[in-house]
Write a protein that holds these residues in place. Structure first.
Motif, short mmCIF file in Angstrom:
data_model
loop_
_atom_site.label_atom_id
_atom_site.label_comp_id
_atom_site.label_asym_id
_atom_site.label_seq_id
_atom_site.Cartn_x
_atom_site.Cartn_y
_atom_site.Cartn_z
N ASP A 37 48.28 32.13 41.14
CA ASP A 37 49.42 32.93 42.05
C ASP A 37 48.61 33.69 42.97
N TYR A 38 49.48 33.71 44.18
CA TYR A 38 48.81 34.63 45.42
C TYR A 38 48.74 36.02 44.87
N GLN A 39 49.53 36.46 44.19
CA GLN A 39 49.26 37.95 43.63
C GLN A 39 47.98 38.29 43.19
N VAL A 40 47.46 37.24 42.24
CA VAL A 40 46.24 37.47 41.82
C VAL A 40 44.96 37.89 42.97
N LEU A 41 45.25 37.17 43.94
CA LEU A 41 44.37 37.21 45.16
C LEU A 41 44.66 38.48 45.66
N GLY A 42 45.92 38.91 45.71
CA GLY A 42 46.17 40.13 46.52
C GLY A 42 45.81 41.34 45.73
N ARG A 43 45.65 41.20 44.37
CA ARG A 43 44.98 42.36 43.53
C ARG A 43 43.64 42.51 43.89
N ILE A 44 43.06 41.45 44.07
CA ILE A 44 41.38 41.32 44.31
C ILE A 44 41.10 41.87 45.48
N GLU A 45 41.83 41.39 46.44
CA GLU A 45 41.55 41.73 48.03
C GLU A 45 41.81 43.21 48.28
N ASN A 46 42.85 43.96 47.56
CA ASN A 46 43.07 45.20 47.64
C ASN A 46 42.46 46.04 46.82
N GLY A 47 41.31 45.68 45.86
CA GLY A 47 40.58 46.33 45.08
C GLY A 47 41.03 47.07 44.23
N ARG A 48 42.14 46.28 43.30
CA ARG A 48 42.49 46.96 42.11
C ARG A 48 42.19 46.57 41.04
N VAL A 49 41.37 45.56 41.04
CA VAL A 49 40.66 44.95 39.71
C VAL A 49 39.03 44.55 40.05
N ASN A 50 38.32 44.53 38.96
CA ASN A 50 37.00 44.13 38.73
C ASN A 50 37.11 42.63 38.42
N PRO A 51 37.11 41.51 39.27
CA PRO A 51 37.27 40.11 38.81
C PRO A 51 36.45 39.57 37.88
N SER A 52 36.67 38.60 37.09
CA SER A 52 35.46 37.95 36.34
C SER A 52 34.73 37.29 37.25
N SER A 53 33.48 37.05 36.82
CA SER A 53 32.50 36.18 37.60
C SER A 53 33.11 34.78 38.07
N PHE A 54 33.74 34.19 36.75
CA PHE A 54 34.03 32.88 36.89
C PHE A 54 35.21 32.79 38.03
N LEU A 55 36.06 33.76 38.11
CA LEU A 55 37.05 33.89 39.24
C LEU A 55 36.59 33.95 40.67
N VAL A 56 35.46 34.86 40.66
CA VAL A 56 34.74 34.97 41.98
C VAL A 56 33.91 33.79 42.44
N TYR A 57 33.31 33.03 41.38
CA TYR A 57 32.68 31.68 41.65
C TYR A 57 33.87 30.70 42.07
N GLN A 58 34.87 30.75 41.44
CA GLN A 58 35.85 29.84 41.98
C GLN A 58 36.27 29.89 43.64
N ILE A 59 36.60 31.23 43.75
CA ILE A 59 37.08 31.59 45.20
C ILE A 59 35.81 31.43 46.17
#
Lengths: 79, 79
Positions: A37-59
């Motif tokens: 969902d786009y909210q997942v990206l929004g949360r990351i882009e706005n610095g609210r979470v420390n995303p998992s390495s796999f998620l960053v790898y996918q991005i």
DNA sequence: AAACAACCAAACAAATTTGTTTGGTTAATA
DNA sequence: TATTAACCAAACAAATTTGTTTGGTTGTTT
């Protein structure tokens, strides 16, 4: 420098957002590419979470950039 | 190839372990460098978790390698 | 004005990671 | 043999991320 978690999240988010926009992609479109969902990206882009390495790898894969490219915070225009 | 989470964790773990051993570091020593218990590293190296991007970032810094170096799974001798 | 797209942000449960302790295995050494 | 170091793995609580829904804002378009 910036090695604390807070700055890390902020910088990672800025970096992903910049790379996404460079490619003319919206959050919903990038989200579709990685099946999130786009909210997942929004949360990351706005610095609210420390995303998992796999998620960053996918991005990184979806944006067609290397991991080092994503984590190269020196490329950010210091706010 | 290998884009599923399971393979990702296994490969990331192998890669970190290989880079650590190349430098002659033990898990306790590397752990001390990033202020974590060695069990945290063991869990990652053995592919049991999908570590946060910040944690991998810290490990890369301690090992003095780029993020791309860590995520270059093509450098793994295919088991 | 109304409709739509993009985005921010809060909230919630569920899943997962993290920090930590504990017990076991193996290899090297005294 | 006994000790020590390195490592694996399981277990637990606590913290955090993730998936999802909801409501709001802004800008664009019909």
């Amino acid at each position: 420098m910036d090695t604390d978690l807070y700055s890390f999240k902020i910088n990672l988010g800025k970096r992903i957002k910049a790379l996404r926009e460079e490619r003319g992609l919206t959050q919903p479109v990038l989200g579709a590419l990685i099946d999130k969902d786009y909210q997942v990206l929004g949360r990351i882009e706005n610095g609210r979470v420390n995303p998992s390495s796999f998620l960053v790898y996918q991005i990184a894969s979806a944006l067609k950039v290397t991991m080092s490219e994503i984590f190269d915070f020196s490329k950010l225009s210091d706010s």
